[in-house]
Design a protein around this motif. Structure first.
Motif, mmCIF file in Angstrom:
data_model
loop_
_atom_site.group_PDB
_atom_site.id
_atom_site.type_symbol
_atom_site.label_atom_id
_atom_site.label_comp_id
_atom_site.label_asym_id
_atom_site.label_seq_id
_atom_site.Cartn_x
_atom_site.Cartn_y
_atom_site.Cartn_z
ATOM 1 N N GLY A 203 -8.675 -9.710 -5.065
ATOM 2 C CA GLY A 203 -8.893 -9.239 -3.696
ATOM 3 C C GLY A 203 -8.216 -7.895 -3.513
ATOM 4 N N HIS A 204 -7.423 -7.774 -2.460
ATOM 5 C CA HIS A 204 -6.756 -6.510 -2.122
ATOM 6 C C HIS A 204 -5.366 -6.867 -1.616
ATOM 7 C CE1 HIS A 204 -6.842 -2.598 0.495
ATOM 8 N NE2 HIS A 204 -6.063 -2.473 -0.566
ATOM 9 N N PHE A 205 -4.355 -6.610 -2.447
ATOM 10 C CA PHE A 205 -3.027 -7.150 -2.178
ATOM 11 C C PHE A 205 -1.966 -6.065 -2.032
ATOM 12 C CE2 PHE A 205 -5.421 -10.278 -4.627
ATOM 13 C CZ PHE A 205 -5.403 -11.336 -3.727
ATOM 14 N N ARG B 67 2.948 -0.954 -3.476
ATOM 15 C CA ARG B 67 1.673 -0.516 -4.038
ATOM 16 C C ARG B 67 0.588 -1.562 -3.761
ATOM 17 N NH1 ARG B 67 2.463 3.637 -8.027
ATOM 18 N NH2 ARG B 67 0.586 2.971 -9.145
ATOM 19 N N HIS B 68 -0.654 -1.153 -3.932
ATOM 20 C CA HIS B 68 -1.784 -2.059 -3.723
ATOM 21 C C HIS B 68 -2.388 -2.444 -5.068
ATOM 22 C CE1 HIS B 68 -2.642 -0.419 0.631
ATOM 23 N NE2 HIS B 68 -1.366 -0.752 0.425
ATOM 24 N N SER B 69 -2.950 -3.641 -5.140
ATOM 25 C CA SER B 69 -3.579 -4.094 -6.383
ATOM 26 C C SER B 69 -4.788 -4.958 -6.074
ATOM 27 C CB SER B 69 -2.574 -4.885 -7.218
ATOM 28 O OG SER B 69 -3.185 -5.335 -8.417
ATOM 29 N N GLU C 134 -4.002 6.366 -2.603
ATOM 30 C CA GLU C 134 -4.975 6.546 -3.685
ATOM 31 C C GLU C 134 -5.744 5.273 -3.987
ATOM 32 O OE1 GLU C 134 -2.344 7.744 -6.793
ATOM 33 O OE2 GLU C 134 -1.893 9.690 -5.879
ATOM 34 N N CYS C 135 -5.624 4.267 -3.102
ATOM 35 C CA CYS C 135 -6.179 2.947 -3.392
ATOM 36 C C CYS C 135 -7.696 2.910 -3.146
ATOM 37 C CB CYS C 135 -5.483 1.899 -2.527
ATOM 38 S SG CYS C 135 -6.150 0.255 -2.761
ATOM 39 N N PRO C 136 -8.482 2.616 -4.181
ATOM 40 C CA PRO C 136 -9.942 2.551 -4.007
ATOM 41 C C PRO C 136 -10.376 1.376 -3.129
ATOM 42 C CG PRO C 136 -9.321 1.828 -6.224
ATOM 43 C CD PRO C 136 -8.065 2.333 -5.564
ATOM 44 N N LEU C 137 -9.544 0.331 -3.068
ATOM 45 C CA LEU C 137 -9.902 -0.839 -2.248
ATOM 46 C C LEU C 137 -9.767 -0.518 -0.762
ATOM 47 C CD1 LEU C 137 -7.835 -3.120 -4.566
ATOM 48 C CD2 LEU C 137 -10.314 -3.262 -4.384
ATOM 49 N N CYS C 138 -8.742 0.313 -0.437
ATOM 50 C CA CYS C 138 -8.601 0.774 0.949
ATOM 51 C C CYS C 138 -9.834 1.560 1.362
ATOM 52 C CB CYS C 138 -7.360 1.650 1.105
ATOM 53 S SG CYS C 138 -5.809 0.731 1.122
ATOM 54 N N ARG C 139 -10.316 2.387 0.450
ATOM 55 C CA ARG C 139 -11.484 3.217 0.745
ATOM 56 C C ARG C 139 -12.725 2.365 1.013
ATOM 57 N NH1 ARG C 139 -11.015 6.809 -4.046
ATOM 58 N NH2 ARG C 139 -8.776 6.976 -3.745
HETATM 59 ZN ZN LIG Z 1 -5.333 -0.584 -0.807
#
Ligand SMILES: [Zn+2]
Length: 201
Positions: free
Chosen positions: A19-21, A27-29, A182-187
């Protein structure tokens, strides 16, 4: 067991989430891993620890040791399968030590076990305990290597002496994480979740 079979066990037990953690580092993963979740199930613990036990079966071992809390279940199960003594180190004033009257004999052959290795700090501390008791480290076995190939337990911090004992993990799991900017999941506007607590966004 193959890598995909191991990953499947982690997913089935809820140990590995996708998912998006939000990680504790900030940091995000896209993945979150909590090893304790897989160790809830004795049948999974048994098959994972069998890989560790089988890897070290050819060595002479007197005792298995692990750092509390994470390594307890793994160390106990590996010791059970090898039919060897199990002991553990625990933190007192932030430092791992043998308590409860636990001891290691001189020249006792010791296998160190842990659940997850990221920097390997706890394992290095246990290795130092073994060495300071003049016992011998046979090797280091753990469930998941999250060090991205960086941890080498051959070099102990106590005396800086390079030794040749082997290390074994059932799975190497690469950690991919991003700075929030820089998180692609945020985008992609995927909901950000802080594991083990409420949703943060
Ligand atoms: Zn993110």
């Amino acid at each position: 067991m193959s890598e995909s079979e191991i990953l499947n066990i982690f997913k089935k037990s809820g140990a590995l989430l996708t998912g998006h953690f939000l990680l504790t580092s900030g940091r995000h993963s896209d993945r979150y891993f909590q090893c304790a979740k897989v160790l809830q199930y004795p049948e999974y613990t048994e098959v994972l620890c069998k890989m560790i036990a089988d890897n070290f079966r050819k060595f002479e071992i007197d005792t298995v040791i692990a750092p509390a809390i994470g390594g307890l279940v793994v160390g106990q199960e590996v010791a059970r399968q090898l039919n060897k003594r199990f002991t553990f180190a625990e933190r007192e004033d932030k430092k791992l030590s043998l308590r409860r009257g636990f001891t290691l004999d001189e020249n006792e052959k010791v296998l160190v076990c842990e659940d997850v290795v990221t920097t390997g700090g706890s394992v290095f501390e246990v290795i130092d305990i073994v060495k300071s008791n003049n016992a011998q480290v046979v090797g280091v076995g753990f469930i998941v290597d999250r060090s991205n190939g960086k941890v080498n337990f051959g070099l102990s911090r106590l005396d800086g002496v390079q030794t040749e004992y082997p290390q074994f993990s059932t799975l190497k799991m690469e950690v991919v994480s991003y700075l929030p900017d820089e998180c692609p999941l945020c985008r992609e506007d995927i909901e950000l979740v802080k594991p083990g607590s409420r949703k943060v966004k």
